[in-house]
Design a protein around this motif. Structure first.
Motif, PDB file in Angstrom:
ATOM      1  N   VAL A  31       0.824  -1.209   0.000  1.00 15.32           N
ATOM      2  CA  VAL A  31       0.000   0.000   0.000  1.00 15.32           C
ATOM      3  C   VAL A  31       0.859   1.261   0.000  1.00 15.32           C
ATOM      4  O   VAL A  31       0.376   2.352  -0.338  1.00 15.32           O
ATOM      5  N   SER A  32       2.148   1.166   0.383  1.00 17.88           N
ATOM      6  CA  SER A  32       3.040   2.332   0.275  1.00 17.88           C
ATOM      7  C   SER A  32       4.388   1.916  -0.296  1.00 17.88           C
ATOM      8  O   SER A  32       5.426   2.460   0.057  1.00 17.88           O
ATOM      9  N   GLY A  47      -1.824  -1.287  -3.394  1.00 17.07           N
ATOM     10  CA  GLY A  47      -2.202  -2.665  -3.139  1.00 17.07           C
ATOM     11  C   GLY A  47      -2.360  -3.409  -4.453  1.00 17.07           C
ATOM     12  O   GLY A  47      -2.273  -2.824  -5.536  1.00 17.07           O
ATOM     13  N   ILE A  48      -2.615  -4.675  -4.395  1.00 21.20           N
ATOM     14  CA  ILE A  48      -2.669  -5.491  -5.607  1.00 21.20           C
ATOM     15  C   ILE A  48      -3.813  -5.081  -6.532  1.00 21.20           C
ATOM     16  O   ILE A  48      -3.744  -5.262  -7.739  1.00 21.20           O
ATOM     17  N   PHE A  49      -4.867  -4.463  -5.971  1.00 15.16           N
ATOM     18  CA  PHE A  49      -6.014  -4.063  -6.793  1.00 15.16           C
ATOM     19  C   PHE A  49      -6.117  -2.551  -6.979  1.00 15.16           C
ATOM     20  O   PHE A  49      -7.095  -2.062  -7.543  1.00 15.16           O
ATOM     21  N   VAL A  89      -7.287   0.540   8.974  1.00 17.50           N
ATOM     22  CA  VAL A  89      -7.925  -0.181   7.871  1.00 17.50           C
ATOM     23  C   VAL A  89      -6.841  -1.075   7.282  1.00 17.50           C
ATOM     24  O   VAL A  89      -5.908  -0.598   6.644  1.00 17.50           O
ATOM     25  N   ALA A  90      -6.959  -2.365   7.529  1.00 17.49           N
ATOM     26  CA  ALA A  90      -5.923  -3.316   7.131  1.00 17.49           C
ATOM     27  C   ALA A  90      -6.378  -4.104   5.912  1.00 17.49           C
ATOM     28  O   ALA A  90      -7.502  -4.603   5.872  1.00 17.49           O
ATOM     29  N   GLU A  91      -5.506  -4.205   4.912  1.00 16.58           N
ATOM     30  CA  GLU A  91      -5.810  -4.948   3.692  1.00 16.58           C
ATOM     31  C   GLU A  91      -5.092  -6.294   3.717  1.00 16.58           C
ATOM     32  O   GLU A  91      -3.879  -6.356   3.908  1.00 16.58           O
ATOM     33  N   LEU A  92      -5.861  -7.368   3.513  1.00 15.06           N
ATOM     34  CA  LEU A  92      -5.286  -8.716   3.493  1.00 15.06           C
ATOM     35  C   LEU A  92      -5.170  -9.269   2.080  1.00 15.06           C
ATOM     36  O   LEU A  92      -4.984 -10.468   1.905  1.00 15.06           O
ATOM     37  N   MET A  93      -5.279  -8.423   1.068  1.00 12.57           N
ATOM     38  CA  MET A  93      -5.289  -8.879  -0.321  1.00 12.57           C
ATOM     39  C   MET A  93      -6.437  -9.846  -0.542  1.00 12.57           C
ATOM     40  O   MET A  93      -7.585  -9.449  -0.606  1.00 12.57           O
ATOM     41  N   PHE A  94      -6.146 -11.133  -0.628  1.00 14.96           N
ATOM     42  CA  PHE A  94      -7.168 -12.137  -0.933  1.00 14.96           C
ATOM     43  C   PHE A  94      -7.787 -12.681   0.354  1.00 14.96           C
ATOM     44  O   PHE A  94      -7.078 -12.997   1.308  1.00 14.96           O
ATOM     45  N   ALA A  95      -9.116 -12.808   0.349  1.00 13.78           N
ATOM     46  CA  ALA A  95      -9.814 -13.332   1.514  1.00 13.78           C
ATOM     47  C   ALA A  95      -9.337 -14.727   1.880  1.00 13.78           C
ATOM     48  O   ALA A  95      -9.390 -15.122   3.051  1.00 13.78           O
ATOM     49  N   ASP A  96      -8.852 -15.459   0.892  1.00 16.97           N
ATOM     50  CA  ASP A  96      -8.388 -16.833   1.120  1.00 16.97           C
ATOM     51  C   ASP A  96      -7.245 -16.896   2.137  1.00 16.97           C
ATOM     52  O   ASP A  96      -6.984 -17.944   2.714  1.00 16.97           O
ATOM     53  N   PHE A  97      -6.547 -15.772   2.357  1.00 13.29           N
ATOM     54  CA  PHE A  97      -5.393 -15.766   3.259  1.00 13.29           C
ATOM     55  C   PHE A  97      -5.781 -15.581   4.718  1.00 13.29           C
ATOM     56  O   PHE A  97      -4.915 -15.547   5.597  1.00 13.29           O
ATOM     57  N   HIS A 184     -15.735  -7.994  -3.887  1.00  9.43           N
ATOM     58  CA  HIS A 184     -15.662  -9.005  -4.944  1.00  9.43           C
ATOM     59  C   HIS A 184     -14.759  -8.506  -6.059  1.00  9.43           C
ATOM     60  O   HIS A 184     -14.946  -7.411  -6.595  1.00  9.43           O
ATOM     61  N   LYS A 185     -13.787  -9.313  -6.440  1.00  7.34           N
ATOM     62  CA  LYS A 185     -12.803  -8.906  -7.451  1.00  7.34           C
ATOM     63  C   LYS A 185     -13.461  -8.532  -8.773  1.00  7.34           C
ATOM     64  O   LYS A 185     -13.005  -7.625  -9.473  1.00  7.34           O
ATOM     65  N   ALA A 186     -14.527  -9.238  -9.122  1.00  4.64           N
ATOM     66  CA  ALA A 186     -15.191  -8.984 -10.403  1.00  4.64           C
ATOM     67  C   ALA A 186     -15.999  -7.689 -10.399  1.00  4.64           C
ATOM     68  O   ALA A 186     -16.510  -7.284 -11.449  1.00  4.64           O
ATOM     69  N   LEU A 187     -16.111  -7.031  -9.241  1.00  2.00           N
ATOM     70  CA  LEU A 187     -16.890  -5.804  -9.154  1.00  2.00           C
ATOM     71  C   LEU A 187     -16.022  -4.546  -9.104  1.00  2.00           C
ATOM     72  O   LEU A 187     -16.554  -3.430  -9.178  1.00  2.00           O
ATOM     73  N   TYR A 188     -14.709  -4.684  -8.976  1.00  4.67           N
ATOM     74  CA  TYR A 188     -13.850  -3.507  -8.831  1.00  4.67           C
ATOM     75  C   TYR A 188     -14.019  -2.523  -9.988  1.00  4.67           C
ATOM     76  O   TYR A 188     -13.998  -1.316  -9.800  1.00  4.67           O
ATOM     77  N   ALA A 189     -14.160  -3.033 -11.195  1.00  2.00           N
ATOM     78  CA  ALA A 189     -14.257  -2.154 -12.367  1.00  2.00           C
ATOM     79  C   ALA A 189     -15.696  -1.794 -12.702  1.00  2.00           C
ATOM     80  O   ALA A 189     -15.941  -1.043 -13.658  1.00  2.00           O
TER      81      ALA A 189
END
Length: 337
Positions: A31-32, A47-49, A89-97, A184-189
């Motif tokens: 993120v930085s 971040g990745i997204f 506000v913490a970002e974990l990238m993928f929820a799977d992690f 949801h990743k498919a909703l970002y755009a």
């Protein structure tokens, strides 16, 4: 009111809340990190997204914090910062992690207020990307909100539109209890209208997106889009449905669901998660226990199969529930009285 993508709506929410409250900080992997193009000015990778893009130049490294590749460390840092008076506000990238940091979430963060007799607040927001449909395979595509919704002490958000994403993230940051925020990743755009000004969406209030007399359709996150397509197609035949966007899976707006069911008598629940112990199962259980006398047909659950998310595109398309599956379920409850 203007249009923006969900990615930009989330970014705007973070920026506005960091401007409003100096205790709001952002942390996560990348993120930085990185350098900004040819300008020579350092900027966040976002971040990745790309959701946190542009925050570093405005707020600095004390408030936009790069972390090691350690989900347990990220959540532990967020917990400690929250107890010390910050609003991380913490970002974990993928929820799977989440599994890597699960003890910090369900044994610590979720229980601080209870175990400290109400004397401690834990205003943590955990942001994480979820969902299949992006060909990211089994370890980067799961929808695990049912797991975290089952943990007492956590609030869980599953926005489906840019406006809700912005309003709910602002509400999450202001909340004094921990909030898990699924994107949801498919909703970002995805673009949509976002009201001007300081919009805040309260938790536990579902949105009624369509009104009808025949079937109640309850959907979550990306499934709201697919359900809307099915409902609109059936409306051309004179079959009308209530379409309810849950928005939060903890708390659940039971009142709105049961009120709709009392009018239609039929229920279809659309949930991208796996069927066992899903939110779809929870809503079906609610209908069976609290709305039993209103039911005129068995509840239909439309979920992913009970398998890992496949990598092959053809199999992934079969895995994710789509408008055709939802339409079939609606027709089924109408035929089965």
């Amino acid at each position: 009111m203007g249009e923006m993508t969900m990615r930009d709506a989330l970014n705007a929410a973070l920026k506005e809340e960091m401007e409003r409250d100096d205790s709001v900080i952002v942390m996560g992997e990348d993120v930085s990190g990185g350098a900004g193009g040819t300008s020579g000015k350092r900027d966040a990778a976002g971040g990745i997204f790309g959701v946190t893009k542009g925050l570093l130049p405005q707020f600095g490294e004390d408030r936009v914090i790069d972390t090691p590749i350690s989900e347990s460390a990220i959540v532990g840092l967020a917990n400690g910062a929250a107890l010390a008076g910050m609003r991380p506000v913490a970002e974990l990238m993928f929820a799977d992690f989440v599994g890597v940091s699960f003890d910090q979430i369900f044994n610590q963060m979720a229980k601080f207020r209870y175990m400290f007799g109400g004397k401690a607040k834990t205003p943590v927001v955990l942001r994480m990307a979820m969902g299949a449909g992006m060909n990211a395979a089994a370890q980067h595509s799961q929808t695990i909100y049912p797991i975290l919704s089952s943990v007492p002490g956590l609030k869980v958000c599953v926005p489906s539109s840019p406006a809700d994403a912005k309003g709910m993230l602002k509400q999450a940051i202001r909340d004094d209890d921990p909030v898990v925020f699924f994107e949801h990743k498919a909703l970002y755009a995805r673009k949509g209208p976002v009201p001007d000004g300081d919009i805040v969406v309260p938790f536990g209030e579902a949105a009624l997106l369509r009104e009808g007399r025949d079937v109640t359709v309850v959907a979550i996150a990306r499934m709201v889009q697919f359900a809307a397509k099915a409902v609109d197609k059936l409306a051309e035949e004179g079959i009308t449905c209530d379409l309810i966007d849950m928005r939060t899976t903890s708390p659940i707006d039971e009142e709105t669901i049961l009120e709709s069911l009392s009018q239609t008598g039929r229920l279809v629940v659309v949930d991208e998660s796996n069927p066992i112990c899903s939110i779809a199962s929870e809503i079906a259980g609610l209908a069976a226990s609290e709305g039993y006398h209103d039911l005129m047909a068995p509840v239909q659950k439309v979920t992913a199969p009970h398998t890992p998310v496949p990598f092959a595109r053809e199999l992934e398309r079969m895995y994710v529930p789509g408008p055709a599956n939802i339409e079939a379920a609606i027709r089924s409850v109408l035929e089965n009285e």
